[in-house]
Design an enzyme around this catalytic site. Structure first.
Site, PDB file in Angstrom:
ATOM      1  N   LEU A 163       0.812  -1.209   0.000  1.00  0.00           N
ATOM      2  CA  LEU A 163       0.000   0.000   0.000  1.00  0.00           C
ATOM      3  C   LEU A 163       0.847   1.261   0.000  1.00  0.00           C
ATOM      4  O   LEU A 163       0.440   2.290  -0.545  1.00  0.00           O
ATOM      5  CB  LEU A 163      -0.942   0.013   1.207  1.00  0.00           C
ATOM      6  CG  LEU A 163      -2.109  -0.972   1.162  1.00  0.00           C
ATOM      7  CD1 LEU A 163      -3.095  -0.686   2.285  1.00  0.00           C
ATOM      8  CD2 LEU A 163      -2.831  -0.922  -0.175  1.00  0.00           C
ATOM      9  N   GLU A 164       2.024   1.214   0.627  1.00  0.00           N
ATOM     10  CA  GLU A 164       2.839   2.416   0.740  1.00  0.00           C
ATOM     11  C   GLU A 164       3.645   2.720  -0.518  1.00  0.00           C
ATOM     12  O   GLU A 164       3.858   3.892  -0.842  1.00  0.00           O
ATOM     13  CB  GLU A 164       3.776   2.306   1.948  1.00  0.00           C
ATOM     14  CG  GLU A 164       3.068   2.275   3.290  1.00  0.00           C
ATOM     15  CD  GLU A 164       2.349   3.566   3.604  1.00  0.00           C
ATOM     16  OE1 GLU A 164       2.689   4.619   3.007  1.00  0.00           O
ATOM     17  OE2 GLU A 164       1.425   3.545   4.440  1.00  0.00           O
ATOM     18  N   SER A 165       4.114   1.700  -1.229  1.00  0.00           N
ATOM     19  CA  SER A 165       4.954   1.981  -2.409  1.00  0.00           C
ATOM     20  C   SER A 165       4.768   0.977  -3.536  1.00  0.00           C
ATOM     21  O   SER A 165       5.640   0.871  -4.402  1.00  0.00           O
ATOM     22  CB  SER A 165       6.429   2.015  -2.002  1.00  0.00           C
ATOM     23  OG  SER A 165       6.894   0.711  -1.657  1.00  0.00           O
TER      24      SER A 165
END
Length: 438
Positions: A163-165
């Protein structure tokens, strides 16, 4: 004069002026199925206060390179007093330039206007699940070793990475020092970004990364799992033993271990789910769907809750009921690990996204219960109006800030109770329409 203005302020102001004048409707989300008529409000001072508060929170700033350099000179003694070496400070900040685009993006951050099911459709898409499986397989030995050390399941760490990268595909390309200096120079959140800038300089001073390699998002979040500098200093680890805590490079090992260390610090319970889907009994008391009401599996079972297949709940620890889309959407029992993930991002949709993506990467299927897909998310203006009308009707939300947090949810519940509605705390457009007519 700089043309990058505060869209949020003007959007709110437009809605407020429309309400005050009764001349028409403010712009709707593109997804909105119909126009929303704004009536003349009954308590204008509340809305006037919203205008003043919004303007004060996001004043227009005139910025340029000369102004930023002057700010850097004034900031230098404060940084040195915090232990930053003068030579490092001068070398690193000598080349910073005012980035108007960063301020524009900070001013114009879009409000979270997706429904939870639309958000999950992206966050836990089949493609993201497939890529998560591939990423886990590629780094399985590392993730298993990290899990053994920190007690955080490899699927959970992988989900946050996803989800972050997008599993390292989009780590950010902005120069973090330049971004933080620009944002610290800006008056809106100066104290926060000054502290993060000093922390970023501490990272450079420790030798974990060179300044030109310290890249991330425009707001200063860095690396595979998007740590702010303060989180990096508190939780980053040198997993591969090369003497540096490198969350930026192509090898994600340090970033993945740092994420596990972060979750462990905030109390991750190994083996406990973030949450599970549950079936609610007919006649369920929706006042019990409250984060502050925590019961054991036995207590929830006695109240009629079951697993989706009708079997008794398993004992995973104390839990509360979460209805992210109200009585007509999926129901979850959420555990302490839900709260731990909130330290990464407090939005329920994000936490469900991390948890459900981790489940899917681990082989589980999609969420089984339906969503009220005919609903849409309220716009920023509509959330302001919802809070205003609730407060005017005697159900004080305590804040008029367009954030549908616990205070507003509780106000919605009280309103629903008083009007004989299902008190699930959910506020779709139809509830706002009802308030407008009262």
């Amino acid at each position: 004069m700089r043309e990058a203005m505060m869209n949020r302020y003007f959007t709110t102001l437009t809605g407020v002026l429309t309400l005050l004048s009764g001349l028409g409707a403010a712009p709707l989300l593109a997804a909105g199925p119909m126009e929303s008529v704004r009536p003349t409000p009954r308590t204008a001072p509340i809305l006037a206060a919203v205008v003043a508060e919004t303007k004060a929170a996001a004043p227009e700033i005139e910025g340029d390179d000369a102004g930023l350099r002057a700010w850097v000179r004034a900031f230098r003694p404060r940084a040195l007093a915090e232990g930053i070496v003068a030579e490092l400070f001068d070398r690193t900040l000598d080349t910073v330039r005012y980035d108007e685009e960063i301020i524009r993006r900070d001013r114009n951050q879009s409000e979270f206007t997706k429904t939870v099911w639309d958000y999950l459709g992206t966050a836990t898409s089949d493609l993201r699940v497939q890529n998560g499986g591939k990423a886990l397989a590629q780094w399985q030995r590392t993730l298993e070793d990290i899990e053994a050390k920190y007690g955080v399941e490899k699927e959970v760490v992988t989900a946050i990475w996803g989800l972050e990268s997008a599993y390292g595909s989009f780590r950010g390309s902005d120069h973090v020092i330049n971004s933080l200096a620009t944002l610290a120079y800006d008056a809106r959140r100066a104290a926060f970004f000054e502290a993060e800038l000093i922390n970023a300089l501490r990272i450079l001073q420790a030798g974990d990364v060179e300044a030109d390699q310290m890249r991330g998002s425009w707001a200063g979040a860095m690396g595979h799992t998007q740590f702010m500098p303060s989180s990096f200093l508190a939780h980053a680890v040198d997993w591969d033993g090369d003497g540096r805590r490198d969350i930026w490079g192509d090898d994600p090992s340090d970033a993945l271990a740092s994420t596990a260390a972060y979750l462990k610090h905030f109390g991750w319970t190994e083996g406990q789910p973030w949450g599970i889907e549950v079936a609610l009994p007919e006649g369920f008391d929706y006042l019990l769907a409250d984060r502050s009401i925590i019961k054991s599996a036995e207590e929830w079972t006695a109240l009629g809750l079951t697993q989706l297949n009708g079997t008794a709940l398993e004992a995973h620890g104390p839990a509360s009921v979460l209805l992210p889309a109200g009585a007509d959407g999926a129901a979850f029992l959420i555990y302490d690990n839900f709260t731990v993930i909130e330290n990464y991002n407090t939005a329920d949709a994000y936490v469900i996204g991390v948890g459900h993506l981790s489940d899917r990467i681990g082989g589980a299927g999609p969420i089984q219960q339906s969503w009220p897909r005919d609903d849409r998310a309220l716009s920023f203006d509509e959330r302001i109006e919802l809070q205003t009308l609730l407060t005017e009707a005697g159900f004080d939300t305590e804040k008029i800030d367009a954030k549908i947090g616990p205070l507003t949810v509780n106000a919605v519940r009280r309103y629903q109770q008083a009007r004989g509605l299902v008190p699930d705390g959910y506020a779709p457009p139809r509830l706002l329409e009802r308030l407008r007519k009262e």
